[in-house]
Design a protein around this motif. Structure first.
Motif, PDB file in Angstrom:
ATOM      1  N   ASP A   9      51.472  21.756  26.451  1.00 36.21           N
ATOM      2  CA  ASP A   9      51.440  22.147  25.045  1.00 36.21           C
ATOM      3  C   ASP A   9      51.373  23.674  25.004  1.00 36.21           C
ATOM      4  O   ASP A   9      50.309  24.267  25.083  1.00 36.21           O
ATOM      5  CB  ASP A   9      50.232  21.520  24.349  1.00 36.21           C
ATOM      6  CG  ASP A   9      50.160  21.842  22.870  1.00 36.21           C
ATOM      7  OD1 ASP A   9      50.891  22.746  22.399  1.00 36.21           O
ATOM      8  OD2 ASP A   9      49.345  21.198  22.179  1.00 36.21           O
ATOM      9  N   GLU A  10      52.548  24.298  24.902  1.00 41.00           N
ATOM     10  CA  GLU A  10      52.629  25.751  25.000  1.00 41.00           C
ATOM     11  C   GLU A  10      51.845  26.455  23.888  1.00 41.00           C
ATOM     12  O   GLU A  10      51.198  27.476  24.136  1.00 41.00           O
ATOM     13  CB  GLU A  10      54.090  26.211  24.984  1.00 41.00           C
ATOM     14  CG  GLU A  10      54.244  27.680  25.285  1.00 41.00           C
ATOM     15  CD  GLU A  10      55.684  28.114  25.461  1.00 41.00           C
ATOM     16  OE1 GLU A  10      55.885  29.305  25.741  1.00 41.00           O
ATOM     17  OE2 GLU A  10      56.595  27.277  25.311  1.00 41.00           O
ATOM     18  N   LEU A  16      44.860  29.625  23.435  1.00 40.70           N
ATOM     19  CA  LEU A  16      43.710  29.758  24.328  1.00 40.70           C
ATOM     20  C   LEU A  16      43.809  31.038  25.149  1.00 40.70           C
ATOM     21  O   LEU A  16      42.812  31.745  25.341  1.00 40.70           O
ATOM     22  CB  LEU A  16      43.606  28.539  25.240  1.00 40.70           C
ATOM     23  CG  LEU A  16      42.430  28.515  26.209  1.00 40.70           C
ATOM     24  CD1 LEU A  16      41.099  28.647  25.474  1.00 40.70           C
ATOM     25  CD2 LEU A  16      42.463  27.231  27.027  1.00 40.70           C
ATOM     26  N   GLN A  17      44.994  31.381  25.590  1.00 35.91           N
ATOM     27  CA  GLN A  17      45.204  32.608  26.360  1.00 35.91           C
ATOM     28  C   GLN A  17      44.793  33.842  25.551  1.00 35.91           C
ATOM     29  O   GLN A  17      44.113  34.731  26.055  1.00 35.91           O
ATOM     30  CB  GLN A  17      46.667  32.719  26.793  1.00 35.91           C
ATOM     31  CG  GLN A  17      46.959  33.916  27.669  1.00 35.91           C
ATOM     32  CD  GLN A  17      48.421  34.003  28.052  1.00 35.91           C
ATOM     33  OE1 GLN A  17      49.302  33.809  27.217  1.00 35.91           O
ATOM     34  NE2 GLN A  17      48.681  34.274  29.315  1.00 35.91           N
ATOM     35  N   ARG A  18      45.187  33.875  24.265  1.00 39.96           N
ATOM     36  CA  ARG A  18      44.808  35.007  23.407  1.00 39.96           C
ATOM     37  C   ARG A  18      43.293  35.061  23.208  1.00 39.96           C
ATOM     38  O   ARG A  18      42.697  36.135  23.232  1.00 39.96           O
ATOM     39  CB  ARG A  18      45.522  34.911  22.063  1.00 39.96           C
ATOM     40  CG  ARG A  18      46.978  35.338  22.103  1.00 39.96           C
ATOM     41  CD  ARG A  18      47.570  35.495  20.704  1.00 39.96           C
ATOM     42  NE  ARG A  18      47.497  34.275  19.920  1.00 39.96           N
ATOM     43  CZ  ARG A  18      48.406  33.303  19.933  1.00 39.96           C
ATOM     44  NH1 ARG A  18      49.460  33.414  20.713  1.00 39.96           N
ATOM     45  NH2 ARG A  18      48.278  32.241  19.164  1.00 39.96           N
ATOM     46  N   SER A  19      42.680  33.903  23.012  1.00 33.95           N
ATOM     47  CA  SER A  19      41.228  33.855  22.817  1.00 33.95           C
ATOM     48  C   SER A  19      40.496  34.353  24.061  1.00 33.95           C
ATOM     49  O   SER A  19      39.509  35.089  23.958  1.00 33.95           O
ATOM     50  CB  SER A  19      40.778  32.430  22.486  1.00 33.95           C
ATOM     51  OG  SER A  19      41.343  32.012  21.273  1.00 33.95           O
ATOM     52  N   THR A  27      44.732  35.572  31.959  1.00 29.86           N
ATOM     53  CA  THR A  27      45.213  34.250  32.348  1.00 29.86           C
ATOM     54  C   THR A  27      46.732  34.224  32.408  1.00 29.86           C
ATOM     55  O   THR A  27      47.402  35.012  31.749  1.00 29.86           O
ATOM     56  CB  THR A  27      44.744  33.149  31.362  1.00 29.86           C
ATOM     57  OG1 THR A  27      45.156  33.493  30.050  1.00 29.86           O
ATOM     58  CG2 THR A  27      43.248  32.963  31.412  1.00 29.86           C
ATOM     59  N   ARG A  28      47.224  33.300  33.203  1.00 32.40           N
ATOM     60  CA  ARG A  28      48.652  33.014  33.269  1.00 32.40           C
ATOM     61  C   ARG A  28      48.833  31.569  32.844  1.00 32.40           C
ATOM     62  O   ARG A  28      47.928  30.751  33.001  1.00 32.40           O
ATOM     63  CB  ARG A  28      49.169  33.239  34.682  1.00 32.40           C
ATOM     64  CG  ARG A  28      49.002  34.716  35.093  1.00 32.40           C
ATOM     65  CD  ARG A  28      49.201  34.937  36.555  1.00 32.40           C
ATOM     66  NE  ARG A  28      50.611  34.820  36.896  1.00 32.40           N
ATOM     67  CZ  ARG A  28      51.066  34.910  38.134  1.00 32.40           C
ATOM     68  NH1 ARG A  28      50.249  35.091  39.134  1.00 32.40           N
ATOM     69  NH2 ARG A  28      52.358  34.797  38.380  1.00 32.40           N
ATOM     70  N   ILE A  29      50.014  31.250  32.311  1.00 32.67           N
ATOM     71  CA  ILE A  29      50.283  29.906  31.809  1.00 32.67           C
ATOM     72  C   ILE A  29      51.355  29.229  32.647  1.00 32.67           C
ATOM     73  O   ILE A  29      52.385  29.826  32.960  1.00 32.67           O
ATOM     74  CB  ILE A  29      50.743  29.956  30.333  1.00 32.67           C
ATOM     75  CG1 ILE A  29      49.608  30.464  29.442  1.00 32.67           C
ATOM     76  CG2 ILE A  29      51.219  28.581  29.864  1.00 32.67           C
ATOM     77  CD1 ILE A  29      50.003  30.673  27.997  1.00 32.67           C
ATOM     78  N   LEU A  49      42.385  25.763  34.339  1.00 31.37           N
ATOM     79  CA  LEU A  49      42.155  24.799  33.267  1.00 31.37           C
ATOM     80  C   LEU A  49      43.378  23.886  33.285  1.00 31.37           C
ATOM     81  O   LEU A  49      44.475  24.322  32.970  1.00 31.37           O
ATOM     82  CB  LEU A  49      42.038  25.544  31.935  1.00 31.37           C
ATOM     83  CG  LEU A  49      41.450  24.768  30.788  1.00 31.37           C
ATOM     84  CD1 LEU A  49      39.934  24.722  30.953  1.00 31.37           C
ATOM     85  CD2 LEU A  49      41.788  25.439  29.485  1.00 31.37           C
ATOM     86  N   VAL A  50      43.192  22.627  33.697  1.00 31.28           N
ATOM     87  CA  VAL A  50      44.307  21.707  33.954  1.00 31.28           C
ATOM     88  C   VAL A  50      44.301  20.575  32.927  1.00 31.28           C
ATOM     89  O   VAL A  50      43.308  19.871  32.778  1.00 31.28           O
ATOM     90  CB  VAL A  50      44.191  21.104  35.380  1.00 31.28           C
ATOM     91  CG1 VAL A  50      45.375  20.202  35.679  1.00 31.28           C
ATOM     92  CG2 VAL A  50      44.054  22.194  36.421  1.00 31.28           C
ATOM     93  N   ASP A  51      45.427  20.407  32.234  1.00 36.35           N
ATOM     94  CA  ASP A  51      45.570  19.291  31.294  1.00 36.35           C
ATOM     95  C   ASP A  51      45.842  18.024  32.094  1.00 36.35           C
ATOM     96  O   ASP A  51      46.552  18.054  33.101  1.00 36.35           O
ATOM     97  CB  ASP A  51      46.730  19.578  30.334  1.00 36.35           C
ATOM     98  CG  ASP A  51      46.818  18.575  29.191  1.00 36.35           C
ATOM     99  OD1 ASP A  51      45.832  17.861  28.924  1.00 36.35           O
ATOM    100  OD2 ASP A  51      47.886  18.514  28.563  1.00 36.35           O
TER     101      ASP A  51
END
Length: 180
Positions: A9-10, A16-19, A27-29, A49-51
């Motif tokens: 879920d991009e 979350l990355q911005r927060s 962080t990297r996505i 953080l793994v979905d």
């Protein structure tokens, strides 16, 4: 501190990355498992953080390879389909924590050991809805019977077809925004 957000879920991952960036956490996505492993090999993160659901694959399969790359990496499994069975399985495979989605930023930071729970203690979220508890109970029965629906139905004291109907009505995640 640097981390790796692995989620298909991009929009959720970018939010979350911005927060996290506002808290000074880089962080990297990665949107899939192969991307995640490639990025982790390039620069082993402090945390991942793994979905649980990554398209057609499972985030559970990433726990061991990530742990092998960096044994002290903090690995958090997050999912919109929380169940006791997957929580137990994730911890058995080496995850440090298991969080149901939507997890708030403060919950994630506490799980990472970055933020302490503030006093006085206030309930952060409402209780788990009854349909979610039922779903978790069903998942636990399925895990105990190795996915055998007839055996799980007997264990739960219900008819096999009733169980099949319940399985078709998988509860969706209750959507809440990541707090910023």
């Amino acid at each position: 501190m640097n981390g790796l957000l692995i989620d298909d879920d991009e929009l959720y991952a970018r939010t979350l990355q911005r927060s996290l960036a506002r808290r000074g956490i880089d962080t990297r996505i990665a949107l899939d498992a192969s991307d995640a492993l490639r990025l982790a090999r390039e620069q082993a993160p402090d945390f991942a953080l793994v979905d649980l659901k990554l398209g057609e694959s499972s985030g559970l399969t990433l726990i061991e390879p990530l742990r092998a790359l960096r044994p002290d990496m903090r690995i958090l499994l997050v999912t919109g389909y929380a169940s006791v069975a997957t929580a137990v399985e994730s911890i058995k495979r080496g995850a440090d924590d298991y969080l149901p989605k939507p997890a708030t930023l403060s919950t994630i930071l506490r799980a990472l050991g970055i933020e302490q729970k503030s006093e006085p203690l206030e309930p952060e979220e409402t209780m788990t809805p009854l349909h979610r508890l039922e779903w978790e109970h069903i998942q636990q029965a399925l895990a105990e019977t190795d996915g055998n629906i007839s055996a799980a139905a007997r264990l739960l004291g219900m008819h096999r077809r009733s169980l099949q109907r319940k399985l078709l009505k998988r509860p969706g995640p209750e959507r809440r925004q990541v707090d910023e």
